[in-house]
Design a protein around this motif. Structure first.
Motif, PDB file in Angstrom:
ATOM      1  N   GLN A  71      42.996 -75.267  75.992  1.00  0.00           N
ATOM      2  CA  GLN A  71      41.922 -75.756  75.970  1.00  0.00           C
ATOM      3  C   GLN A  71      41.986 -77.589  75.677  1.00  0.00           C
ATOM      4  O   GLN A  71      42.219 -78.957  76.818  1.00  0.00           O
ATOM      5  CB  GLN A  71      40.961 -75.286  75.808  1.00  0.00           C
ATOM      6  CG  GLN A  71      39.950 -76.674  76.301  1.00  0.00           C
ATOM      7  CD  GLN A  71      40.303 -76.011  77.812  1.00  0.00           C
ATOM      8  OE1 GLN A  71      40.397 -74.759  78.157  1.00  0.00           O
ATOM      9  NE2 GLN A  71      39.295 -76.738  78.754  1.00  0.00           N
ATOM     10  N   LEU A  72      42.776 -77.529  74.444  1.00  0.00           N
ATOM     11  CA  LEU A  72      43.105 -79.057  74.390  1.00  0.00           C
ATOM     12  C   LEU A  72      44.534 -79.376  74.214  1.00  0.00           C
ATOM     13  O   LEU A  72      44.687 -80.409  74.370  1.00  0.00           O
ATOM     14  CB  LEU A  72      43.270 -78.986  72.287  1.00  0.00           C
ATOM     15  CG  LEU A  72      43.186 -80.038  71.473  1.00  0.00           C
ATOM     16  CD1 LEU A  72      41.418 -80.157  71.592  1.00  0.00           C
ATOM     17  CD2 LEU A  72      44.231 -80.501  70.614  1.00  0.00           C
ATOM     18  N   ILE A  73      45.545 -78.963  74.062  1.00  0.00           N
ATOM     19  CA  ILE A  73      46.739 -79.280  74.759  1.00  0.00           C
ATOM     20  C   ILE A  73      47.058 -79.461  75.495  1.00  0.00           C
ATOM     21  O   ILE A  73      47.283 -80.795  75.725  1.00  0.00           O
ATOM     22  CB  ILE A  73      48.006 -78.441  73.743  1.00  0.00           C
ATOM     23  CG1 ILE A  73      47.986 -78.455  71.706  1.00  0.00           C
ATOM     24  CG2 ILE A  73      49.154 -78.256  74.136  1.00  0.00           C
ATOM     25  CD1 ILE A  73      47.927 -77.464  71.634  1.00  0.00           C
ATOM     26  N   ASP A  74      46.598 -78.455  76.552  1.00  0.00           N
ATOM     27  CA  ASP A  74      47.117 -78.831  77.763  1.00  0.00           C
ATOM     28  C   ASP A  74      46.072 -78.371  78.784  1.00  0.00           C
ATOM     29  O   ASP A  74      46.065 -76.428  79.537  1.00  0.00           O
ATOM     30  CB  ASP A  74      48.800 -77.439  78.014  1.00  0.00           C
ATOM     31  CG  ASP A  74      48.630 -78.300  79.756  1.00  0.00           C
ATOM     32  OD1 ASP A  74      48.571 -78.943  79.963  1.00  0.00           O
ATOM     33  OD2 ASP A  74      50.137 -77.687  79.666  1.00  0.00           O
ATOM     34  N   ARG A  79      52.630 -78.629  82.140  1.00  0.00           N
ATOM     35  CA  ARG A  79      53.105 -77.897  81.279  1.00  0.00           C
ATOM     36  C   ARG A  79      54.680 -77.939  82.245  1.00  0.00           C
ATOM     37  O   ARG A  79      55.728 -78.135  81.740  1.00  0.00           O
ATOM     38  CB  ARG A  79      53.557 -77.674  79.846  1.00  0.00           C
ATOM     39  CG  ARG A  79      52.364 -76.175  79.625  1.00  0.00           C
ATOM     40  CD  ARG A  79      53.177 -75.768  78.071  1.00  0.00           C
ATOM     41  NE  ARG A  79      52.272 -74.401  78.275  1.00  0.00           N
ATOM     42  CZ  ARG A  79      51.179 -73.487  78.306  1.00  0.00           C
ATOM     43  NH1 ARG A  79      50.089 -74.600  78.667  1.00  0.00           N
ATOM     44  NH2 ARG A  79      51.010 -72.369  78.684  1.00  0.00           N
ATOM     45  N   ALA A  80      54.645 -76.745  83.060  1.00  0.00           N
ATOM     46  CA  ALA A  80      55.987 -76.162  83.705  1.00  0.00           C
ATOM     47  C   ALA A  80      56.225 -77.441  84.447  1.00  0.00           C
ATOM     48  O   ALA A  80      57.384 -77.705  84.483  1.00  0.00           O
ATOM     49  CB  ALA A  80      55.038 -75.246  84.747  1.00  0.00           C
ATOM     50  N   THR A  81      55.204 -78.374  84.940  1.00  0.00           N
ATOM     51  CA  THR A  81      55.592 -79.232  85.667  1.00  0.00           C
ATOM     52  C   THR A  81      55.636 -80.283  85.048  1.00  0.00           C
ATOM     53  O   THR A  81      56.923 -80.632  85.787  1.00  0.00           O
ATOM     54  CB  THR A  81      54.433 -79.682  87.610  1.00  0.00           C
ATOM     55  OG1 THR A  81      53.577 -79.629  86.750  1.00  0.00           O
ATOM     56  CG2 THR A  81      54.721 -77.988  88.346  1.00  0.00           C
ATOM     57  N   ASP A  82      54.973 -80.946  83.937  1.00  0.00           N
ATOM     58  CA  ASP A  82      55.788 -82.358  83.619  1.00  0.00           C
ATOM     59  C   ASP A  82      55.482 -81.611  82.380  1.00  0.00           C
ATOM     60  O   ASP A  82      54.837 -81.946  81.089  1.00  0.00           O
ATOM     61  CB  ASP A  82      53.966 -82.912  84.319  1.00  0.00           C
ATOM     62  CG  ASP A  82      54.223 -84.060  83.367  1.00  0.00           C
ATOM     63  OD1 ASP A  82      55.405 -84.689  82.777  1.00  0.00           O
ATOM     64  OD2 ASP A  82      53.294 -85.054  83.871  1.00  0.00           O
ATOM     65  N   PRO A  83      56.784 -81.384  81.145  1.00  0.00           N
ATOM     66  CA  PRO A  83      57.188 -80.832  80.086  1.00  0.00           C
ATOM     67  C   PRO A  83      56.344 -81.902  78.901  1.00  0.00           C
ATOM     68  O   PRO A  83      55.072 -82.131  77.538  1.00  0.00           O
ATOM     69  CB  PRO A  83      57.998 -81.376  79.413  1.00  0.00           C
ATOM     70  CG  PRO A  83      58.963 -81.175  80.752  1.00  0.00           C
ATOM     71  CD  PRO A  83      58.377 -81.798  81.358  1.00  0.00           C
ATOM     72  N   ASP A  84      56.291 -83.995  79.556  1.00  0.00           N
ATOM     73  CA  ASP A  84      55.612 -84.746  78.592  1.00  0.00           C
ATOM     74  C   ASP A  84      53.849 -85.090  78.453  1.00  0.00           C
ATOM     75  O   ASP A  84      53.776 -85.358  77.958  1.00  0.00           O
ATOM     76  CB  ASP A  84      56.025 -86.396  79.660  1.00  0.00           C
ATOM     77  CG  ASP A  84      57.230 -86.398  79.714  1.00  0.00           C
ATOM     78  OD1 ASP A  84      57.686 -85.525  78.856  1.00  0.00           O
ATOM     79  OD2 ASP A  84      57.792 -87.293  79.811  1.00  0.00           O
TER      80      ASP A  84
END
Ligand SMILES: Nc1ncnc2c1ncn2[C@@H]1O[C@H](COP(=O)(O)OP(=O)(O)OP(=O)(O)O)[C@@H](O)[C@H]1O
Ligand SMILES: [Mg+2]
Lengths: 433, 273
Positions: A71-74, A79-84
């Motif tokens: 919940q906090l991180i992503d 993240r699959a499309t935009d790892p940044d």
């Protein structure tokens, strides 16, 4: 001549034996006193450095079960499309939550939150971020990991903070001390060997600052000095001592080499700056440039030592070799140089040790920079052990004091290793006459 | 480090034969030597016969060692030293441009006043010369040369069990014989000896003198000595030097019985020196 006059004249002769023996005794005393004073200062030096510095090899750490909260991180699962997206979250919260849980605190008041944050090293967020970046699969799991404690907590844990001082003027509050005792009791907070001291580069946070960049920089410079100064110095000495005609010109060269050995090292730094950086265009702060500057500085030492060692080889050995038809080259390399090798080695090690401890010229070529990443090649920015010591000694924080001493211990270890190598090599050469 | 290719002493000498080429003569003409400004030798003319022992005698500082060093150009190694004149070895001018000093010194061996073995093993001391000159092609050849040389120098029996020990561990007399063996091992044509017995006791001296007498069969020998008796015992020809001049030279017997020059007579009877 009668018996009595003979014995009379015998009594009268004064050899001054008493005076001579007294002088000898005095001289011995002076010598012993001098050695005593030297040993005392050496012992005092080693004692202060080691007693202050040994604690730098341990670092207070916390063993926490950190939940990588998806919940906090992503939040948006992007993240699959935009790892940044993994770069931006505030990972410090993860460690804070884990620690608060360990301490049995519920919802943190803002004052408590500050205090809890104050226990955890600033570097933790980078550590956690790097873990997630390296392996996003850990998102949503709970991992047991060691993180560093804040430098002040580390100092308190090592008993370096005066607890009698009023709490307001102390870096560690009573509340934090209570928590520390609690964490220590359940094994969460412990001293671990400080690998970071050897791995990390510069950092403004003491607990994360390390000698990595400095050690690699020093190592590269020593290698460069050894590879350049030893062959050049020995070749120059052999040429001057065994081949060159003795005339005005070689006299002038000799005088100049002796003078060069006495030139302040900072001048070599200026020369290096002008020659290698401004003229040759080599990168600033690189260990290559440092090595070249130190080579210039070490050459006179090696040349003087080698020439002295060559001079000490008896001329009869040279005559013997030439007399049975050895060429000059054979004379030098088969007979003279092997006999001079122990002296050459001693000179080289003295030169290297000088170079290892040299700070001033390196400041001028930019090796005093804040290098966070360990250099990979000699062309990468680096710093050197003595420069790192110099920089840490200028830091205000308490935790840098022990690191300064710790770095000195590492430097002394380097020197010890070099000296032992020299002794072993000398033994080896001496056995072969 | 390859030797001068002109120098192939093994070409016509079978290895197991006596490792000594025929002896040859030396002829000095108008030799002048200067150390810086100071002249040490004045117009020396001297013939050294083949298979003969020639002794150089004279008071200290008269230039005997200097003259000896001219014959294998060891003076070249002294920076201030200049040599003029002509010295021929078997008709060849040794100061001419075609002569390589390394080759010359292999042909004209030298034994120094003070024994100066290399700080290496006894074996290595003797083997070094043959090795750098490529005189031995196999290990057995080399061992044979070392053993023969040590035998000729009269040292082999004493050291045969400890060839691997340092040459410097020998006594002074043994060291001097080791140096002689080292000089012989290169198979020179001439051997120069500068007061070879000055550091030796009478027994060792007798051994070396006997050795010199034997070596004369194969080599031309020039020896500097301060001992009249030694000169009389070992040499066939004697040359008397005084203050840089060659005063008189001739058969040893004649020099010691009926010298022409009064200075020679004073010296050998002990009035100058
Ligand atoms: N290397 C040198 N440099 C300068 N002068 C030298 C050198 N060697 C010898 N001389 C000088 O040359 C002269 C002859 O010296 P030399 O050594 O040939 O004498 P010598 O006859 O061998 O004496 P001794 O019997 O004492 O050995 C001496 O006056 C000496 O001072
Ligand atoms: Mg002499």
């Amino acid at each position: 001549m009668t018996d009595s006059s003979a014995s009379n004249s015998r009594q009268k002769r004064d050899f001054g034996l008493k005076r001579r023996y007294a002088a000898e005794r005095r001289f011995r005393l002076f010598g012993q006193a001098a050695i005593g004073v030297g040993l005392f200062f050496l012992a005092a030096l080693l004692f202060t450095v080691f007693s202050k510095g040994y604690t730098a090899f341990g670092q207070t750490s916390l063993n926490l079960d950190i939940t990588f909260d998806a919940q906090l991180i992503d939040k948006n699962n992007a993240r699959a499309t935009d790892p940044d997206v993994l770069l931006t979250p505030n990972y410090a919260v993860l460690a804070r939550d884990a620690l608060a849980m360990k301490l049995g605190l519920g919802k943190l008041s803002s004052k408590d939150r500050k205090l809890v944050d104050g226990i955890i090293s600033n570097g933790t967020k980078v550590q956690l971020r790097d873990m997630v970046m390296a392996n996003p699969a850990i998102i949503g799991t709970t991992q047991n990991i060691w993180i560093l404690a804040e430098a002040d907590i580390d100092s308190a844990n090592k008993g370096q903070i005066d607890l009698s001082v009023d709490e307001k003027r102390r870096k560690v509050s009573d509340r934090q001390l209570e928590w520390m005792a609690q964490l220590k009791a359940d094994g969460t907070l412990a001293q671990r060997f400080n690998f970071g001291l050897f791995r990390n580069g510069a950092s403004s946070r003491p607990e994360m600052a390390g000698l990595g960049a400095a050690m690699i920089g020093s190592l590269y410079m020593m290698l460069i000095v050894l590879v350049l100064a030893l062959p050049i110095g020995v070749a120059a000495s052999i040429y001057l001592e065994e081949f060159a005609p003795k005339n005005r010109f070689t006299d002038i060269i000799e005088v100049n080499i002796n003078n060069l050995a006495a030139v302040p090292s900072i001048v070599f730094g200026l020369l290096g700056l002008a020659l290698f950086i401004n003229f040759a265009g080599l990168p600033r702060s690189a260990s290559l440039v440092g090595g070249l500057v130190l080579t210039l500085m070490t050459l006179p030492t090696i040349i003087i030592a080698t020439r002295a060692a060559l001079k000490a080889v008896p001329p009869s050995i040279r005559s013997a070799a030439l007399g049975i038809g050895a060429s000059r080259m054979q004379m030098v390399f088969h007979h003279v140089l092997p006999l001079a090798a122990p002296g050459v080695l001693t000179g080289t090690i003295i030169g290297l040790a000088q170079a290892l401890g040299e700070t001033a010229p390196l400041l001028l070529i930019g090796m005093v920079a804040f290098i966070t990443d360990a250099p990979v090649t000699p062309l990468d920015p680096a710093t050197a052990l003595p420069v790192q010591i110099f920089m840490w000694a200028n830091e205000a924080e308490r935790a840098f004091v022990e690191r300064t001493s710790g770095a000195i211990i590492v430097l002394l270890m380097f020197l010890a290793v070099m000296n032992i190598t020299a002794i072993l090599l000398r033994k080896h050469f001496e056995r072969r006459w | 480090m390859q030797m001068n290719t002109k120098f192939k002493p093994l070409e016509n000498v079978p290895l197991n034969a006596d490792p000594s080429p025929r002896a040859i003569s030396i002829c000095a003409e108008k030799v002048n030597v200067f150390y810086g400004e100071k002249q040490a030798l004045f117009d020396i003319d001297l013939n050294v016969g083949a298979n003969e022992v020639t002794s150089l005698i004279g008071p200290s500082g008269c230039g005997k060692s200097t003259f000896l060093r001219c014959m294998n150009r060891m003076n070249d190694t002294i920076d201030t030293c200049r040599v003029s004149g002509k010295i021929t070895l078997d008709g060849e001018d040794i100061y001419s441009r075609d002569i390589d000093v390394v080759e010359l010194r292999a042909r004209v061996g030298m034994v120094f006043q003070k024994p100066n073995p290399f700080p290496k093993s006894i074996f290595e001391n003797v083997a070094y010369g043959p090795r750098i000159h490529g005189l031995a092609h196999t290990k057995t050849d080399l061992e044979r040369i070392v053993v023969t040389s040590l035998q000729k120098a009269g040292l082999f029996e004493e050291v045969k069990d400890r060839l691997q020990q340092p040459g410097t561990s020998l006594s002074g007399g043994q060291q001097q014989r080791l140096c002689i063996a080292r000089a012989i091992a290169v198979q020179p044509e001439v051997i120069l000896m500068d007061e070879p017995c000055s550091a030796l006791d009478p027994i060792a001296t007798a051994i070396v003198e006997e050795l010199i007498d034997e070596l004369r069969q194969n080599y031309t020998i020039v020896i500097v000595t301060h001992s009249m008796q030694q000169a009389a015992r070992v040499s066939q020809q004697t040359a008397f030097f005084h203050l840089g001049n060659l005063v008189e030279t001739g058969p040893t017997e004649k020099i010691f019985t009926t010298p022409d020059d009064p200075r020679t007579e004073s010296y050998i009877t002990g009035r100058i020196g």
